[in-house]
Write a protein that holds these residues in place. Structure first.
Motif, PDB file in Angstrom:
ATOM      1  N   ALA A  68       0.835  -1.205   0.000  1.00 40.63           N
ATOM      2  CA  ALA A  68       0.000   0.000   0.000  1.00 40.63           C
ATOM      3  C   ALA A  68       0.869   1.254   0.000  1.00 40.63           C
ATOM      4  N   ALA A  69       1.902   1.257   0.818  1.00 36.28           N
ATOM      5  CA  ALA A  69       2.802   2.411   0.861  1.00 36.28           C
ATOM      6  C   ALA A  69       3.504   2.605  -0.479  1.00 36.28           C
ATOM      7  N   ARG A  70       3.808   1.516  -1.144  1.00 37.11           N
ATOM      8  CA  ARG A  70       4.497   1.577  -2.432  1.00 37.11           C
ATOM      9  C   ARG A  70       3.682   2.306  -3.491  1.00 37.11           C
ATOM     10  N   ILE A  71       2.350   2.229  -3.422  1.00 35.73           N
ATOM     11  CA  ILE A  71       1.518   2.913  -4.422  1.00 35.73           C
ATOM     12  C   ILE A  71       0.913   4.207  -3.871  1.00 35.73           C
ATOM     13  N   GLY A  72       1.352   4.610  -2.673  1.00 38.76           N
ATOM     14  CA  GLY A  72       0.886   5.868  -2.111  1.00 38.76           C
ATOM     15  C   GLY A  72      -0.435   5.786  -1.380  1.00 38.76           C
ATOM     16  N   MET A  73      -0.858   4.603  -0.977  1.00 41.09           N
ATOM     17  CA  MET A  73      -2.094   4.437  -0.210  1.00 41.09           C
ATOM     18  C   MET A  73      -1.793   4.705   1.263  1.00 41.09           C
ATOM     19  N   SER A  74      -2.307   5.802   1.774  1.00 41.84           N
ATOM     20  CA  SER A  74      -2.044   6.171   3.160  1.00 41.84           C
ATOM     21  C   SER A  74      -3.173   5.795   4.102  1.00 41.84           C
ATOM     22  N   ALA A  75      -4.331   5.467   3.544  1.00 42.24           N
ATOM     23  CA  ALA A  75      -5.499   5.094   4.351  1.00 42.24           C
ATOM     24  C   ALA A  75      -6.418   4.244   3.492  1.00 42.24           C
ATOM     25  N   PRO A  76      -7.246   3.399   4.106  1.00 41.44           N
ATOM     26  CA  PRO A  76      -8.194   2.609   3.323  1.00 41.44           C
ATOM     27  C   PRO A  76      -9.154   3.497   2.533  1.00 41.44           C
ATOM     28  N   ALA A 113     -15.187   4.038  -5.811  1.00 42.02           N
ATOM     29  CA  ALA A 113     -14.334   4.719  -6.794  1.00 42.02           C
ATOM     30  C   ALA A 113     -12.902   4.839  -6.273  1.00 42.02           C
ATOM     31  N   GLY A 114     -12.763   5.102  -4.992  1.00 43.81           N
ATOM     32  CA  GLY A 114     -11.435   5.176  -4.395  1.00 43.81           C
ATOM     33  C   GLY A 114     -10.714   3.841  -4.450  1.00 43.81           C
ATOM     34  N   LEU A 161      -7.137   2.775  -6.504  1.00 43.66           N
ATOM     35  CA  LEU A 161      -6.001   2.071  -5.920  1.00 43.66           C
ATOM     36  C   LEU A 161      -5.661   0.806  -6.706  1.00 43.66           C
ATOM     37  N   LEU A 162      -6.681   0.116  -7.190  1.00 44.99           N
ATOM     38  CA  LEU A 162      -6.444  -1.079  -8.001  1.00 44.99           C
ATOM     39  C   LEU A 162      -5.694  -0.718  -9.285  1.00 44.99           C
ATOM     40  N   ALA A 163      -6.102   0.384  -9.900  1.00 47.39           N
ATOM     41  CA  ALA A 163      -5.439   0.824 -11.127  1.00 47.39           C
ATOM     42  C   ALA A 163      -3.991   1.217 -10.851  1.00 47.39           C
TER      43      ALA A 163
END
Length: 454
Positions: free
Chosen positions: A180-188, A193-194, A198-200
């Motif tokens: 998650a951190a690798r793709i910039g996901m900081s929170a669920p 749409a969100g 993240l999947l993309a």
């Protein structure tokens, strides 16, 4: 097209178990099997127990779930006269085997897919007597609702009690925090749409977006599909369908949106290319090994992930398609029943009550099962370490209660719907041989046939 795993025998306590395989048939019990008389458990004036003489409880459990065996081990420590003869198999195989096993070689305790057809064939013990004797009727009514069946054996959710849960299981989305951190996901994500975004991002970054199983007799894509159903529509109509309410259908506009969304994920390459060959154990191994950002699964893995991925795994409920929309999730007891002709029915019922009321058993349910125990309101709950997956899943369960979003599993609508309909049709969708419209039409047609023209 089901691929059956050989049932695995286990040595539990001091019992040495040998040889044999389970009956493979999924047909109704043969005419040569003696019909069980309806049984109502024990009377309220008698306290069921296991006694002090040696007892061997025969059990049929689901492969891949450590909680039942952890509980049986502790039970034998506290009640050393009781030992266990345990068989295990995949859930889809259990759904096919249940009628034959309960008729021909009934276990004392058995993992159940659902109870409707089994009750109609007088294969399960009526648990009302045990409920009175142990005080289960005083528990929150919602705990037992999904295991009740109305007179006539048609409608679930009301009437007599025919099973008991080991815990409340709940599904959602696990995620790998490092990926998650690798793709910039900081929170669920807070919206569907969100999640799509993240999947993309994961796909673009070379990260496997979704770890999922869909091989053999177990169509694991039913997990993301039902989560998508919850994102697009209310939980109540889905429960009506699972509980076989008159006129209920799975082929609704919101469920079609969900199926189309799943197809979009498939075509985008968000699942592994070999997902139709991946079983549950392989999915878990790959996810723990870092091969998947998200995984649609249940809280029964919380304790496992807290050990195997300590500090690196998180959990969130499937977000709604609408910003601020209510949340829903598959949330149901891990259902076990007692055979109508079980040799040690009272001892099996005593075990089920022990699971819900003994402090050590409740500790195991949380620590190993990662989910909320059954039992009376205000019963003992162990302390949970902050920041763990288990803490997240327990908090998510409270949110589902708040939003009244608990659903049973769409695989439990009939005894055959998972192995015979959801699984092959989801596998065909992955292979490009089934459409979202065709999926729902086919499943509803099979359901109508299996549920007796509902």
């Amino acid at each position: 097209m089901s691929r059956r795993a050989r049932p695995r025998w286990h040595t539990a306590a001091l019992v040495v178990i040998t040889g044999g395989t389970l009956a493979a048939g999924c047909a109704a019990p043969g005419s040569d099997a003696p019909k069980a008389e309806p049984a109502t458990g024990t009377s309220a004036s008698t306290a069921p127990a296991c006694g002090t003489a040696p007892v061997t409880l025969k059990a049929y459990f689901e492969t891949g779930f450590p909680l039942p065996k952890a509980l049986t081990t502790e039970f034998t420590k506290q009640h050393p006269n009781v030992t266990w003869n345990i068989r295990e198999d995949q859930f889809a195989v259990i759904t096919q085997n249940a009628p034959r096993v309960l008729a021909d070689d009934p276990p004392d305790l058995m993992r159940l897919p659902q109870v409707s057809e089994l009750v109609k064939d007088d294969l399960l013990k009526n648990m009302d007597g045990y409920a009175k004797a142990f005080g289960w009727d005083a528990w929150p009514a919602s705990q037992l609702q999904q295991m009740r069946l109305a007179p006539g054996g048609k409608t679930r959710g009301e009437g007599s009690l025919y099973a008991m849960g080991l815990n409340f299981s709940m599904t959602g989305v696990f995620y790998n925090k490092k990926l998650a951190a690798r793709i910039g996901m900081s929170a669920p994500p807070t919206t569907l749409a969100g999640l799509d975004d993240l999947l993309a991002k994961a796909k673009a970054a070379g990260v496997d977006p979704i770890a999922q199983f869909n091989g053999g007799a177990t169509g694991g894509l039913a997990f993301p599909l039902q989560n998508l159903m919850a994102a697009y529509g209310p939980a109540a109509p889905i429960n009506d369908w699972i509980f076989q309410k008159p006129g209920a259908t799975i082929d609704t506009p919101s469920n079609l949106q969900a199926a189309r969304h799943l197809e979009k994920w498939i075509k985008a390459g968000y699942f592994w290319k070999d997902v139709n060959a991946v079983d549950y154990a392989t999915m878990m191994s790959r996810f723990i090994g870092g091969k998947g950002l998200f995984m649609f699964d249940g809280d029964w893995e919380s304790g496992n992930l807290d050990k195997q991925m300590a500090g690196d795994a998180g959990f969130f409920l499937m977000p709604s398609a609408q910003d601020g929309g209510k949340l829903a999730a598959m949330s149901a007891p891990l259902v076990f029943g007692v055979g109508a002709r079980a040799k040690n029915a009272d001892c099996a019922a005593f075990f089920l009550n022990w699971v819900a009321t003994d402090s050590k058993a409740r500790d195991i349910t949380v620590e190993v099962g990662g989910s909320h125990p059954m039992g009376p309101a205000g019963a003992h709950m162990p302390a949970v370490k902050p920041g763990t997956v288990t803490e997240s899943t327990l908090a998510a369960g409270a949110k589902i209660v708040e939003d009244n979003g608990a659903m049973d599993f769409i695989a439990n609508a009939t005894g055959a719907i998972y192995a015979k309909s959801w699984t092959p049709n989801l596998q065909k969708m992955v292979a490009g041989q089934q459409t979202p419209e065709g999926l729902l039409t086919a499943v509803q047609g099979d359901y109508t046939s299996q549920a007796g023209g509902n």
